[in-house]
Design a protein around this motif. Sequence first.
Motif, PDB file in Angstrom:
ATOM      1  N   MET A  17      -0.706   5.854   5.877  1.00 42.05           N
ATOM      2  CA  MET A  17      -1.284   6.461   4.654  1.00 42.05           C
ATOM      3  C   MET A  17      -0.794   5.915   3.422  1.00 42.05           C
ATOM      4  O   MET A  17      -1.491   5.640   2.652  1.00 42.05           O
ATOM      5  N   ILE A  18       0.504   5.993   3.130  1.00 42.45           N
ATOM      6  CA  ILE A  18       1.455   5.450   2.117  1.00 42.45           C
ATOM      7  C   ILE A  18       0.962   4.179   1.928  1.00 42.45           C
ATOM      8  O   ILE A  18       0.720   3.713   0.648  1.00 42.45           O
ATOM      9  N   LYS A  19       0.939   3.346   2.792  1.00 43.18           N
ATOM     10  CA  LYS A  19       0.795   2.001   2.566  1.00 43.18           C
ATOM     11  C   LYS A  19      -0.434   1.728   1.918  1.00 43.18           C
ATOM     12  O   LYS A  19      -0.644   0.930   0.968  1.00 43.18           O
ATOM     13  N   ILE A  20      -1.682   2.226   2.471  1.00 41.89           N
ATOM     14  CA  ILE A  20      -3.034   2.274   1.954  1.00 41.89           C
ATOM     15  C   ILE A  20      -3.089   2.606   0.512  1.00 41.89           C
ATOM     16  O   ILE A  20      -3.512   2.050  -0.256  1.00 41.89           O
ATOM     17  N   PHE A  21      -2.631   3.910   0.243  1.00 44.41           N
ATOM     18  CA  PHE A  21      -2.525   4.266  -1.139  1.00 44.41           C
ATOM     19  C   PHE A  21      -1.850   3.688  -2.101  1.00 44.41           C
ATOM     20  O   PHE A  21      -2.196   3.304  -3.261  1.00 44.41           O
ATOM     21  N   SER A  22      -0.419   3.199  -1.564  1.00 44.82           N
ATOM     22  CA  SER A  22       0.223   2.421  -2.583  1.00 44.82           C
ATOM     23  C   SER A  22      -0.511   1.003  -2.881  1.00 44.82           C
ATOM     24  O   SER A  22      -0.387   0.548  -4.209  1.00 44.82           O
ATOM     25  N   ALA A  23      -1.292   0.509  -2.101  1.00 48.21           N
ATOM     26  CA  ALA A  23      -1.909  -0.894  -2.083  1.00 48.21           C
ATOM     27  C   ALA A  23      -3.040  -0.540  -3.321  1.00 48.21           C
ATOM     28  O   ALA A  23      -3.726  -1.532  -3.915  1.00 48.21           O
ATOM     29  N   LYS A  24      -3.611   0.680  -3.523  1.00 47.56           N
ATOM     30  CA  LYS A  24      -4.411   1.197  -4.533  1.00 47.56           C
ATOM     31  C   LYS A  24      -3.720   1.516  -5.764  1.00 47.56           C
ATOM     32  O   LYS A  24      -4.535   2.074  -6.734  1.00 47.56           O
ATOM     33  N   GLY A  25      -2.355   1.347  -5.934  1.00 45.70           N
ATOM     34  CA  GLY A  25      -1.902   1.827  -7.045  1.00 45.70           C
ATOM     35  C   GLY A  25      -1.456   3.268  -7.140  1.00 45.70           C
ATOM     36  O   GLY A  25      -1.451   4.089  -8.311  1.00 45.70           O
ATOM     37  N   LEU A  26      -1.869   4.082  -5.941  1.00 49.83           N
ATOM     38  CA  LEU A  26      -1.761   5.578  -5.847  1.00 49.83           C
ATOM     39  C   LEU A  26      -0.450   6.071  -5.269  1.00 49.83           C
ATOM     40  O   LEU A  26       0.111   5.318  -4.411  1.00 49.83           O
ATOM     41  N   SER A  27       0.151   7.137  -5.508  1.00 51.73           N
ATOM     42  CA  SER A  27       1.451   7.676  -5.244  1.00 51.73           C
ATOM     43  C   SER A  27       1.289   8.692  -4.056  1.00 51.73           C
ATOM     44  O   SER A  27       0.270   9.128  -3.512  1.00 51.73           O
ATOM     45  N   LEU A  28       2.474   9.010  -3.562  1.00 50.33           N
ATOM     46  CA  LEU A  28       2.418  10.045  -2.604  1.00 50.33           C
ATOM     47  C   LEU A  28       2.132  11.369  -3.104  1.00 50.33           C
ATOM     48  O   LEU A  28       1.391  12.005  -2.506  1.00 50.33           O
ATOM     49  N   ASP A  29       2.389  11.551  -4.475  1.00 53.80           N
ATOM     50  CA  ASP A  29       1.500  12.908  -4.859  1.00 53.80           C
ATOM     51  C   ASP A  29       0.117  12.769  -4.937  1.00 53.80           C
ATOM     52  O   ASP A  29      -0.788  13.703  -4.992  1.00 53.80           O
TER      53      ASP A  29
END
Length: 313
Positions: A157-169
């Motif tokens: 999940m982190i991988k996909i979110f960070s690919a969108k510029g989104l953080s763990l928070d």
Amino acid sequence: SYCCSSTSGGGSGLLSFDFYRGSCPAAEMIVQNTVRSASSQDPTIPGKLLRLLFHDCFVEGCDASILLQGDGTERNDPANKSLGGFSVIDSAKRVLEIFCPGIVSCADILALAARDSVQLTGGPSVGIPTGRRDGRSSMGSKVRENIIDTSFSLEEMIKIFSAKGLSLDDLVTLSGAHTIGSAHCSAFSDRFKLDSNGNLTLMDSSLDRNYAAELTKQCAAGATSNATVNNDPSTPLLFDNQYYKHLLIHKGLFQSDSVLASDERTIATVQGFADNQNLFFQSWGLSFLRLTSIGVKTGDDGEIRVACGAINA
Ligand code: HEM
Ligand SMILES: [Ca+2]
Ligand SMILES: [Ca+2]
């Protein structure tokens, strides 16, 4: 202030607050009224619109690619077959085309409608900048790699979110969208296995036993394939912090929800939101802004569709 003029900058990526002030001052009001009246007829609408935005923004950015109809589009991909709310966007667009023809993008209508859905169900009201333009392509083949499956590990999940510029928070905060809406039984059946009578039995020991029993009852053999359960078992129509309270007592519906309360990287945030709804709402405002800014097309990029289901001729 955020930025910028509405002059075409050739995909500068910048949005601005009240982008339609000069060209269509009633735009945000028209979207809000449409969402409000549709939701008063059908209380499942806010959840549908919020999820529709998520699935739009994660594939090709927030450009209304999810709304395009036709063979091989995102909308027709099997992973998107449970999306809804399209008709609400279409009806807002029809009204806007009467008052301000050719001005307001479908991408902005969807972002505003999702924003309004949260407010209507008791969540925070978030001012979001506008000026998104509509994409001209939509490929079903791009859905799988960008949309998270309920069985994903936190790492995935982190991988996909960070690919969108989104953080763990952002991941923990935006997952709070599951405080409203519903899910088909098939969406979480991987936490159970079918016994010889066609009934579900629990496999995933991280789920509260009574909650699991309730779910298996609602999804028992013989339940139709379009049977659904509430994402939030106690306040499904209210955008509140109950989702996080449930995670802490092992009542997260999806494995991708439950993991947020068991991984040491996210548990403190979950605890914080469970203890303090204002904290969740504040964080929601920031994360929602980031979600609605993913990959936006501005300036000369894209177009303003005449109808949300089809690119302009
Ligand atoms: C992070 C990983 C996520 C996963 C794995 C996930 C998965 C799902 C699934 C499987 C459903 C049920 C669909 C159905 O069977 O009808 C669902 C519903 C929903 N999701 Fe998510 N989701 C995630 C994140 C998000 C985010 C970030 C948002 C919005 C900001 C969101 C908003 C919603 C809403 C509102 C519903 C209810 C839809 C309805 O009532 O029709 N989800 N989600
Ligand atoms: Ca998109
Ligand atoms: Ca709730």
